[in-house]
Structure formats: structure tokens, C-alpha cells
Scaffold this motif. Structure first.
Motif, mmCIF file in Angstrom:
data_model
loop_
_atom_site.group_PDB
_atom_site.id
_atom_site.type_symbol
_atom_site.label_atom_id
_atom_site.label_comp_id
_atom_site.label_asym_id
_atom_site.label_seq_id
_atom_site.Cartn_x
_atom_site.Cartn_y
_atom_site.Cartn_z
ATOM 1 N N GLN A 1 101.622 26.324 -8.109
ATOM 2 C CA GLN A 1 101.824 27.226 -6.824
ATOM 3 C C GLN A 1 101.782 28.642 -7.893
ATOM 4 N N SER B 1 102.744 21.011 -4.080
ATOM 5 C CA SER B 1 103.941 21.489 -4.378
ATOM 6 C C SER B 1 104.244 21.896 -5.344
ATOM 7 N N CYS B 2 103.724 21.916 -6.597
ATOM 8 C CA CYS B 2 104.502 21.937 -8.056
ATOM 9 C C CYS B 2 104.870 23.520 -8.150
ATOM 10 N N CYS C 1 100.773 17.830 -13.954
ATOM 11 C CA CYS C 1 101.514 18.015 -13.411
ATOM 12 C C CYS C 1 101.481 16.413 -12.923
ATOM 13 N N ASP C 2 103.139 16.478 -13.139
ATOM 14 C CA ASP C 2 103.617 14.820 -12.181
ATOM 15 C C ASP C 2 104.154 14.652 -10.937
ATOM 16 N N HIS C 3 103.772 15.455 -10.293
ATOM 17 C CA HIS C 3 104.304 15.697 -8.801
ATOM 18 C C HIS C 3 103.671 14.962 -8.273
ATOM 19 N N GLU C 4 104.259 14.640 -7.396
ATOM 20 C CA GLU C 4 102.847 13.269 -6.024
ATOM 21 C C GLU C 4 102.016 14.242 -5.234
ATOM 22 N N ASP C 5 102.259 15.699 -4.522
ATOM 23 C CA ASP C 5 101.381 16.334 -4.594
ATOM 24 C C ASP C 5 101.299 17.574 -5.279
ATOM 25 N N ILE C 6 100.115 18.539 -5.561
ATOM 26 C CA ILE C 6 99.914 19.055 -7.184
ATOM 27 C C ILE C 6 100.184 20.544 -5.941
#
Length: 151
Positions: free
Chosen positions: A134, A129-130, A122-127
Motif C-alpha cells: 500500500q 492489504s499489505c 509479500c506473504d500476505h494472502e491479499d497483496i
């Protein structure tokens, strides 16, 4: 393919007459573990002078079987039950039950591995919110039964 757990009490090999310390060292165990297994009836090493335990090739094999069974998730009581089972149906029932439990643990471990892999990719800053993460977590959520009307 049917699998049968059977110990050959007449095994012959070059491994014979080891002390409890030598056996413990060979398997990376503490000597008290071997004594405990003996007290449970899982092992019965011969006794030499001064009542010292002497482990022969059959005993070494049995220790290896106990360790493999523990790695497969069997408890010591279950291992003793397997060793004592003279009836194939009893042994088969115990093995089938443990196979079902092991398959469930493997599935849970696989799901955990997938969750970790998802987080690693995952490249999202907050996992949290991915959307993909989810979805993986949502798959773990099971509907609960309706609340008890009596409360």
C-alpha cells in the motif's frame, strides 16, 4: 562527458555489397522496414543492375545506428533530424530532450520493478492489504489540482 552522434561516411570494412534481403536477415528485420527507412531518407543504398539495392559497409553501420537510436526511444523523425543536424546545438538540444525523456521512462520502469519485487516478497494472502505494498502504491498517487470553479 559530451557525446556526439556522427556518421562516418568514409568507413571501410569487409562488409560490402549486400542485398536488401541479406541486410534484413543480418538485423532480423523485414525488407519493407529497410525500404521504409530509405523512403524517409534514413538510408540511401547504391543501386546495381535492375535497380537492385546494394548495401555497403556505411549502410550497414547506419542501420545499426538507427536500431540503437530506436532502442533508446528515438522515433524515426527524430533519428532523421539527428542525422541531418549540422549544427551541434541543434543536435545537443534534441539529445538532451531525449535523455530527459529516457531518464523518466527508466525511473518509471524502476518503480514498476520495485512494485513487482514488493509483491513477490509479500506473504500476505491479499497483496492489496499489505501495508508495504500500500505504501509503494500510495507513493504513486499524486495530488490533483483543485477542481475548476467553473465546473
Amino acid at each position: 562527458m559530451a557525446t556526439m552522434l556522427r556518421l562516418n561516411g568514409n568507413m571501410k570494412s569487409s562488409t560490402a555489397d549486400l542485398s536488401i534481403g541479406e541486410v534484413a536477415q543480418r538485423f532480423g528485420l523485414a525488407t519493407h522496414v529497410l525500404r521504409h527507412w530509405e523512403s524517409m531518407g534514413l538510408l540511401a543504398p547504391a543501386r546495381a543492375t535492375a535497380s537492385r539495392r546494394r548495401y555497403g559497409s556505411d549502410d550497414i553501420y547506419r542501420v545499426a545506428v538507427i536500431l540503437r537510436a530506436k532502442e533508446a526511444g528515438f522515433g524515426l523523425e527524430d533519428i532523421r533530424e539527428l542525422f541531418d543536424a549540422r549544427d551541434p546545438a541543434t543536435r545537443t538540444g534534441l539529445l538532451r530532450r531525449h535523455r530527459t525523456e529516457l531518464a523518466a521512462r527508466i525511473a518509471a520502469a524502476q518503480a514498476s520493478l520495485e512494485l513487482i519485487d514488493c509483491a513477490l516478497d509479500c506473504d500476505h494472502e491479499d497483496i492489496v492489504s499489505c501495508p508495504h505494498f500500500q505504501a509503494v502504491v500510495a507513493a504513486r498517487i499524486r495530488p490533483t489540482s483543485a477542481p475548476n470553479a467553473r465546473g
